[in-house]
Design an enzyme around this catalytic site. Structure first.
Site, short mmCIF file in Angstrom:
data_model
loop_
_atom_site.label_atom_id
_atom_site.label_comp_id
_atom_site.label_asym_id
_atom_site.label_seq_id
_atom_site.Cartn_x
_atom_site.Cartn_y
_atom_site.Cartn_z
N PHE A 1 0.86 -1.23 -0.14
CA PHE A 1 -0.20 0.06 0.06
C PHE A 1 0.86 1.24 0.03
O PHE A 1 1.88 1.25 0.75
CB PHE A 1 -0.88 0.22 0.98
CG PHE A 1 -2.01 0.94 1.14
CD1 PHE A 1 -3.02 0.76 0.46
CD2 PHE A 1 -2.09 2.23 1.95
CE1 PHE A 1 -4.12 1.70 0.08
CE2 PHE A 1 -2.76 3.07 1.85
CZ PHE A 1 -4.07 2.93 0.96
N ASP B 1 3.08 -5.91 7.14
CA ASP B 1 1.84 -5.06 7.18
C ASP B 1 0.74 -6.13 7.00
O ASP B 1 0.62 -6.49 6.00
CB ASP B 1 1.99 -4.06 6.29
CG ASP B 1 0.74 -2.88 6.19
OD1 ASP B 1 -0.43 -3.53 6.86
OD2 ASP B 1 0.78 -1.96 5.57
N TYR C 1 -9.94 -0.92 11.06
CA TYR C 1 -11.01 -0.38 10.58
C TYR C 1 -11.61 -1.03 9.40
O TYR C 1 -12.74 -0.99 8.88
CB TYR C 1 -10.91 1.01 10.13
CG TYR C 1 -9.92 1.38 9.35
CD1 TYR C 1 -10.05 1.23 7.97
CD2 TYR C 1 -8.76 2.21 10.08
CE1 TYR C 1 -8.88 1.65 7.31
CE2 TYR C 1 -7.69 2.63 9.22
CZ TYR C 1 -7.65 2.26 7.92
OH TYR C 1 -6.60 2.67 7.15
N LYS C 2 -10.82 -2.16 8.94
CA LYS C 2 -11.42 -3.09 8.03
C LYS C 2 -11.95 -4.49 8.53
O LYS C 2 -13.05 -4.17 8.88
CB LYS C 2 -10.17 -3.38 7.17
CG LYS C 2 -9.42 -2.11 6.42
CD LYS C 2 -8.36 -2.80 5.72
CE LYS C 2 -7.42 -1.62 5.03
NZ LYS C 2 -8.28 -1.01 3.86
N ARG D 1 -13.41 -4.66 -7.03
CA ARG D 1 -12.89 -5.45 -5.72
C ARG D 1 -13.86 -5.69 -4.83
O ARG D 1 -14.66 -4.91 -4.36
CB ARG D 1 -11.69 -4.52 -4.87
CG ARG D 1 -11.03 -5.05 -4.01
CD ARG D 1 -9.92 -4.17 -3.44
NE ARG D 1 -10.66 -3.16 -2.51
CZ ARG D 1 -9.78 -2.49 -1.61
NH1 ARG D 1 -8.51 -2.91 -1.32
NH2 ARG D 1 -10.61 -1.76 -0.78
#
Lengths: 395, 395
Positions: free
Chosen positions: A111, A182, A207-208, A354
């Site tokens: 990311f 990560d 938060y995912k 996605r």
């Protein structure tokens, strides 16, 4: 605990939410509990909340809940700040552990903020370090004795392609490099054995898949034998051994507390703490098995009913996280059309649709229904309407 | 708008809260509004909240509300992270602006985390820099041409002693040093003219006088002519010029947005945004005048009724923020006794009883009543009870 546990979430009517890999939905525990933190803790206890409501210990207490979900031991994880800052902490500590090496290795499936933070650190540090970015499939070969730290996101945010944590960590260690994982798209999504991997650092967001709410705090894991040797670059008072002694010099706390920086965001941390109750009794092996079933079913259904789309994720579940991406020329507009019909996924340029699969609140029926709606949109070319073409800033 | 505006706060019954300089009380706007953010924005809008609820722009939108309160122009302030991290951003940027100088100057009245963060930065950076810490009254003389950055907290967290912002900034500029002000105990407490002071950076927190809630986000101000020249050390994706283009290299956003780092804490930021409504229509000149009246009254009352206590704050209001401290040998126990009677202040070792005066919700009647209770505790030696002697971790 059999999955899903939909009754633990406040899911909007008529929505199939396949974007829990961007922002998890609202757990009912937060819906019913956060106002109490506001009114009773902040409102009534005021400054005493730090003691009586145990706000001060919350970052490590919540860290222990996260630890269970990522295969880490008690006391090895602490919450705070954002994932970007946790990357900075890990990379800066890793570089101090290998002062004679000058390369931070990453891949272009990482990311971007991880790359930016390493770049900022290096530029600021001394400009003699180098951030070396290779293709994901070249990572193993690129791990050489020049490398101080290998900084890799396990699951690619676009394709869901998953790195082999054990193999890459072993390769890093074979040449004396420090390993930083990560876990942004791994925590709560796949089964993890951080302790067994022997990696030095891991970071992630909540938060995912962990459903902590928009902007929920990040986490950092440090291998327990290393923690007390780290001299944090971000040396904030909450990482001090005695924050309320107000000493003039920094003296890091023992253990993982030294990775704390400033005053913790109590409301946001409390929301996360309550959100993690949705994981009570959930076995991560069961979750992973359910995730693989959902993803495999989705691929089979899309390939049977939507021939316009091309799989952009690994077909082999062992090489995939908990999301599936398809490439489609008109992907942006098709995703808008899909969202308008209540199926929420997201889009990543240039042409990736996605879909995240979250076994806590998504089941096989949802998958089949979502694909039926997608097929209808493609068959009717519903994506061709003007209203679906305009790009908004965030999707 | 005449002060106080007590009806904007949810103050507990029977409490006189003189600790708003540690943690502000709950504004009614937050009490009634935050649940809607949870249920309607997060719960119903899910990932779309970034667009439809404008979460993405919140750090600069809220920054503009804070700007008005600290005398800064629109677009010069952004919210995020913690004060410790904003200190790090400011000091690292200041050192880059003065590459030939090696000293960061501060004073021992600074809050320790500022010193720790500068120490961590320097240790990590190259170890050739020096953090030089002098006594508050020696700051002006210690600003020499060796100094790259002067990093000072305007109002001392223990005594309330206030530095002359204009004079120290002018001195720093006269020798070519960069000026960084920490406004933790100034923002919402005293009238500020940041723009007029011409300082380069200012940072502060929002959970004290600004009532943003426990762990509310911090702010950073950058003088507008400098912003676009800063290459942030903490180069997170939210400070990128195009965060959603997912470019591989960092390219800082124009303006103050480049001081953003990671994903903003939306729940905590929303609480702060609503909390700042308590400042609607409040003139900072009026606020300061009311604060001086309250502090002067408190000093007069204590000196008349509590001869055991010794003033530990400047007597001259022009040299004092919005708090008053008294030294008392049995200060810790006396503060516990006072809290038990509903008057909440706090204690700082070794012997300081600290009282914050916040004209939004404290009036003259509160001050007189608080001192009467304090006098009663002293006259009856109520502080001598065993229950008030044991020290808890945080006060």
């Amino acid at each position: 605990m059999s999955l899903p546990v939909k009754d633990r979430f406040d899911l909007p009517e008529g929505v199939i939410y396949l974007d829990g890999n961007s922002l998890g939905p609202l757990p009912l525990s937060v819906k019913s509990g956060l106002q109490g933190v506001v009114e009773d803790q902040w409102g009534q206890n005021l400054i005493k909340g730090w003691n009586v409501d145990r706000w001060m210990e919350q970052p490590t207490r919540v860290g222990n809940r996260v630890a269970r979900l990522i295969g880490a031991p008690e006391g090895s994880v602490v919450m705070g700040d954002t994932l970007s800052l946790k990357v900075y902490q890990a990379v800066s500590a890793a570089l101090e552990m290998r002062p004679d090496r000058k390369v931070v290795l990453s891949d272009n499936g990482n990311f971007p903020t991880d790359l930016y933070m390493a770049e900022g650190l290096i530029r600021h540090l001394d400009k003699r370090h180098e951030l070396r970015v290779v293709a994901p499939e070249e990572v193993a070969d690129a791990i050489t004795e020049e490398v101080a730290a290998v900084m890799i996101t396990q699951v690619d945010y676009r394709s869901g392609r998953m790195h082999d944590m054990a193999a890459i960590t072993a390769k890093a260690h074979s040449v004396g490099a420090v390993m930083i994982w990560d876990l942004a798209h791994s925590a709560g999504a796949v089964e993890l054995d951080l302790e067994g991997s022997n990696c030095e650092f891991a970071v992630g967001c909540t938060y995912k898949y962990l459903n902590g709410g928009p902007g929920a705090p990040a986490f950092i894991y440090v291998r327990p034998d290393l923690t007390d040797g780290i001299a944090p670059a971000l040396a904030g008072w909450m990482g001090h051994d005695a924050p309320f002694a107000f000493e003039q010099s920094y003296r890091p706390a023992g253990g993982i507390e030294r990775m704390r920086v400033g005053t913790p965001p109590v409301l946001q941390m409390s929301a996360l703490e309550m959100a993690l109750e949705a994981w009570d009794g959930v076995d991560m092996g069961d979750l992973r098995a359910a995730s693989v079933r959902l993803c495999d079913l989705f691929i089979a259904e899309v390939e049977a009913k939507c021939p316009e789309l091309t799989l952009a994720s690994p077909r082999d579940a062992a090489q995939r996280g908990s999301q599936v991406s398809f490439a489609f020329e008109h992907g942006y507009a098709a995703m808008q059309a899909l969202i308008a019909r209540g199926v929420i996924g997201d889009f990543r340029a240039p042409n990736i649709m996605r879909f995240g699969f979250t076994p806590l609140y998504i089941d096989e029926g949802d998958v089949v229904q979502a694909v039926d709606i997608l097929a209808d949109i493609l068959n009717t070319k519903a994506w061709d309407r003007e209203e679906y073409q305009t790009r908004s800033r965030v999707t």
